[in-house]
Design a protein around this motif. Structure first.
Motif, short mmCIF file in Angstrom:
data_model
loop_
_atom_site.label_atom_id
_atom_site.label_comp_id
_atom_site.label_asym_id
_atom_site.label_seq_id
_atom_site.Cartn_x
_atom_site.Cartn_y
_atom_site.Cartn_z
N PHE A 29 44.34 -50.03 -19.67
CA PHE A 29 43.67 -50.50 -18.45
C PHE A 29 44.63 -51.14 -17.47
N SER A 30 45.53 -51.98 -17.94
CA SER A 30 46.43 -52.69 -17.02
C SER A 30 47.47 -51.75 -16.41
N GLY A 31 47.52 -50.52 -16.88
CA GLY A 31 48.43 -49.56 -16.29
C GLY A 31 47.84 -48.76 -15.14
N TYR A 32 46.60 -49.07 -14.79
CA TYR A 32 45.88 -48.31 -13.76
C TYR A 32 45.39 -49.22 -12.64
N HIS A 33 45.55 -48.73 -11.41
CA HIS A 33 44.87 -49.34 -10.29
C HIS A 33 43.40 -48.94 -10.38
N MET A 34 42.52 -49.84 -9.96
CA MET A 34 41.09 -49.59 -10.07
C MET A 34 40.46 -49.67 -8.68
N ALA A 35 39.60 -48.70 -8.40
CA ALA A 35 38.98 -48.63 -7.08
C ALA A 35 37.47 -48.46 -7.20
N TRP A 36 36.79 -48.82 -6.12
CA TRP A 36 35.37 -48.55 -5.97
C TRP A 36 35.18 -47.64 -4.75
N PHE A 37 34.39 -46.63 -4.94
CA PHE A 37 33.96 -45.74 -3.87
C PHE A 37 32.45 -45.71 -3.86
N ARG A 38 31.89 -45.20 -2.79
CA ARG A 38 30.44 -45.04 -2.74
C ARG A 38 30.10 -43.74 -2.01
N GLN A 39 28.92 -43.24 -2.33
CA GLN A 39 28.47 -42.00 -1.70
C GLN A 39 27.00 -42.11 -1.38
N ALA A 40 26.68 -42.14 -0.10
CA ALA A 40 25.30 -42.16 0.33
C ALA A 40 24.75 -40.74 0.33
N GLY A 42 23.72 -37.29 1.16
CA GLY A 42 24.10 -36.37 2.22
C GLY A 42 25.44 -36.66 2.87
N LYS A 43 26.18 -37.62 2.34
CA LYS A 43 27.47 -37.98 2.92
C LYS A 43 28.59 -37.83 1.90
N GLY A 44 29.81 -37.90 2.38
CA GLY A 44 30.96 -37.80 1.50
C GLY A 44 31.26 -39.10 0.79
N ARG A 45 32.17 -39.03 -0.15
CA ARG A 45 32.55 -40.21 -0.91
C ARG A 45 33.42 -41.11 -0.04
N GLU A 46 33.06 -42.38 0.03
CA GLU A 46 33.69 -43.34 0.93
C GLU A 46 34.40 -44.43 0.15
N PHE A 47 35.61 -44.75 0.55
CA PHE A 47 36.37 -45.83 -0.07
C PHE A 47 35.70 -47.18 0.21
N VAL A 48 35.67 -48.03 -0.82
CA VAL A 48 35.12 -49.38 -0.68
C VAL A 48 36.20 -50.44 -0.89
N ALA A 49 36.88 -50.39 -2.05
CA ALA A 49 37.88 -51.40 -2.36
C ALA A 49 38.78 -50.88 -3.46
N VAL A 50 39.99 -51.45 -3.51
CA VAL A 50 40.93 -51.11 -4.58
C VAL A 50 41.69 -52.36 -4.96
N ILE A 51 41.96 -52.49 -6.24
CA ILE A 51 42.73 -53.61 -6.76
C ILE A 51 43.86 -53.07 -7.61
N SER A 52 45.05 -53.64 -7.44
CA SER A 52 46.21 -53.16 -8.16
C SER A 52 46.14 -53.56 -9.63
N ARG A 53 47.10 -53.11 -10.39
CA ARG A 53 47.05 -53.22 -11.85
C ARG A 53 46.87 -54.66 -12.35
N TYR A 59 42.75 -54.11 -1.29
CA TYR A 59 42.37 -53.58 0.02
C TYR A 59 40.87 -53.32 0.04
N TYR A 60 40.29 -53.53 1.23
CA TYR A 60 38.88 -53.28 1.43
C TYR A 60 38.67 -52.35 2.63
N ALA A 61 37.58 -51.61 2.58
CA ALA A 61 37.15 -50.89 3.77
C ALA A 61 36.68 -51.92 4.80
N ASP A 62 36.89 -51.61 6.07
CA ASP A 62 36.48 -52.54 7.13
C ASP A 62 34.98 -52.84 7.05
N SER A 63 34.20 -51.87 6.60
CA SER A 63 32.75 -52.03 6.58
C SER A 63 32.27 -53.06 5.56
N VAL A 64 33.12 -53.41 4.60
CA VAL A 64 32.70 -54.36 3.56
C VAL A 64 33.55 -55.63 3.55
#
Length: 121
Positions: A29-40, A42-53, A59-64
């Motif tokens: 687990f500590s060897g991987y960056h972990m991210a959250w995406f979301r998909q509404a 009828g829409k594409g997959r959207e970046f939400v946040a990512v945290i390094s190892r 980093y966050y999307a501006d929307s959140v």
């Protein structure tokens, strides 16, 4: 076998909060960056946040930004997404992802099955 299992989704009123969890197994687990995406719907997959190892880079999307907080517990092999001041436009299936590179695009090695978040107005 790598597994990412999200939990914590549900139905909440606008202005409310939810905390998503993603439990990882089968990978260092500590060897991987972990991210959250979301998909509404009828829409594409959207970046939400990512945290390094080790959590030193986030980093966050501006929307959140200012409403969501990503964190991780490497001892528990779990990444979290605290979501406050939820809006109806946050309604989506939320996915966690694990990757060797920290990215805001869905270029991740492993994905969870997703958890539904629905925000009512």
């Amino acid at each position: 076998q790598v597994q990412l299992v999200e939990s914590g989704g549900g139905l909440v009123q606008a202005g409310g909060s939810l905390r998503l969890s993603c439990a990882a197994s089968g990978l260092p687990f500590s060897g991987y960056h972990m991210a959250w995406f979301r998909q509404a719907l009828g829409k594409g997959r959207e970046f939400v946040a990512v945290i390094s190892r080790y959590g030193g880079s986030i980093y966050y999307a501006d929307s959140v930004k200012g409403r969501f907080t990503v964190s991780r517990d490497n001892a528990m092999n779990t990444v979290y997404l605290q979501m406050n001041s939820l809006k109806p436009e946050d309604t989506a299936v939320y996915y966690c992802a694990a990757g060797r590179y920290q990215s805001t695009t869905p270029d991740y090695n492993y994905w969870g099955q997703g958890t539904q978040v629905t925000v009512s107005s």
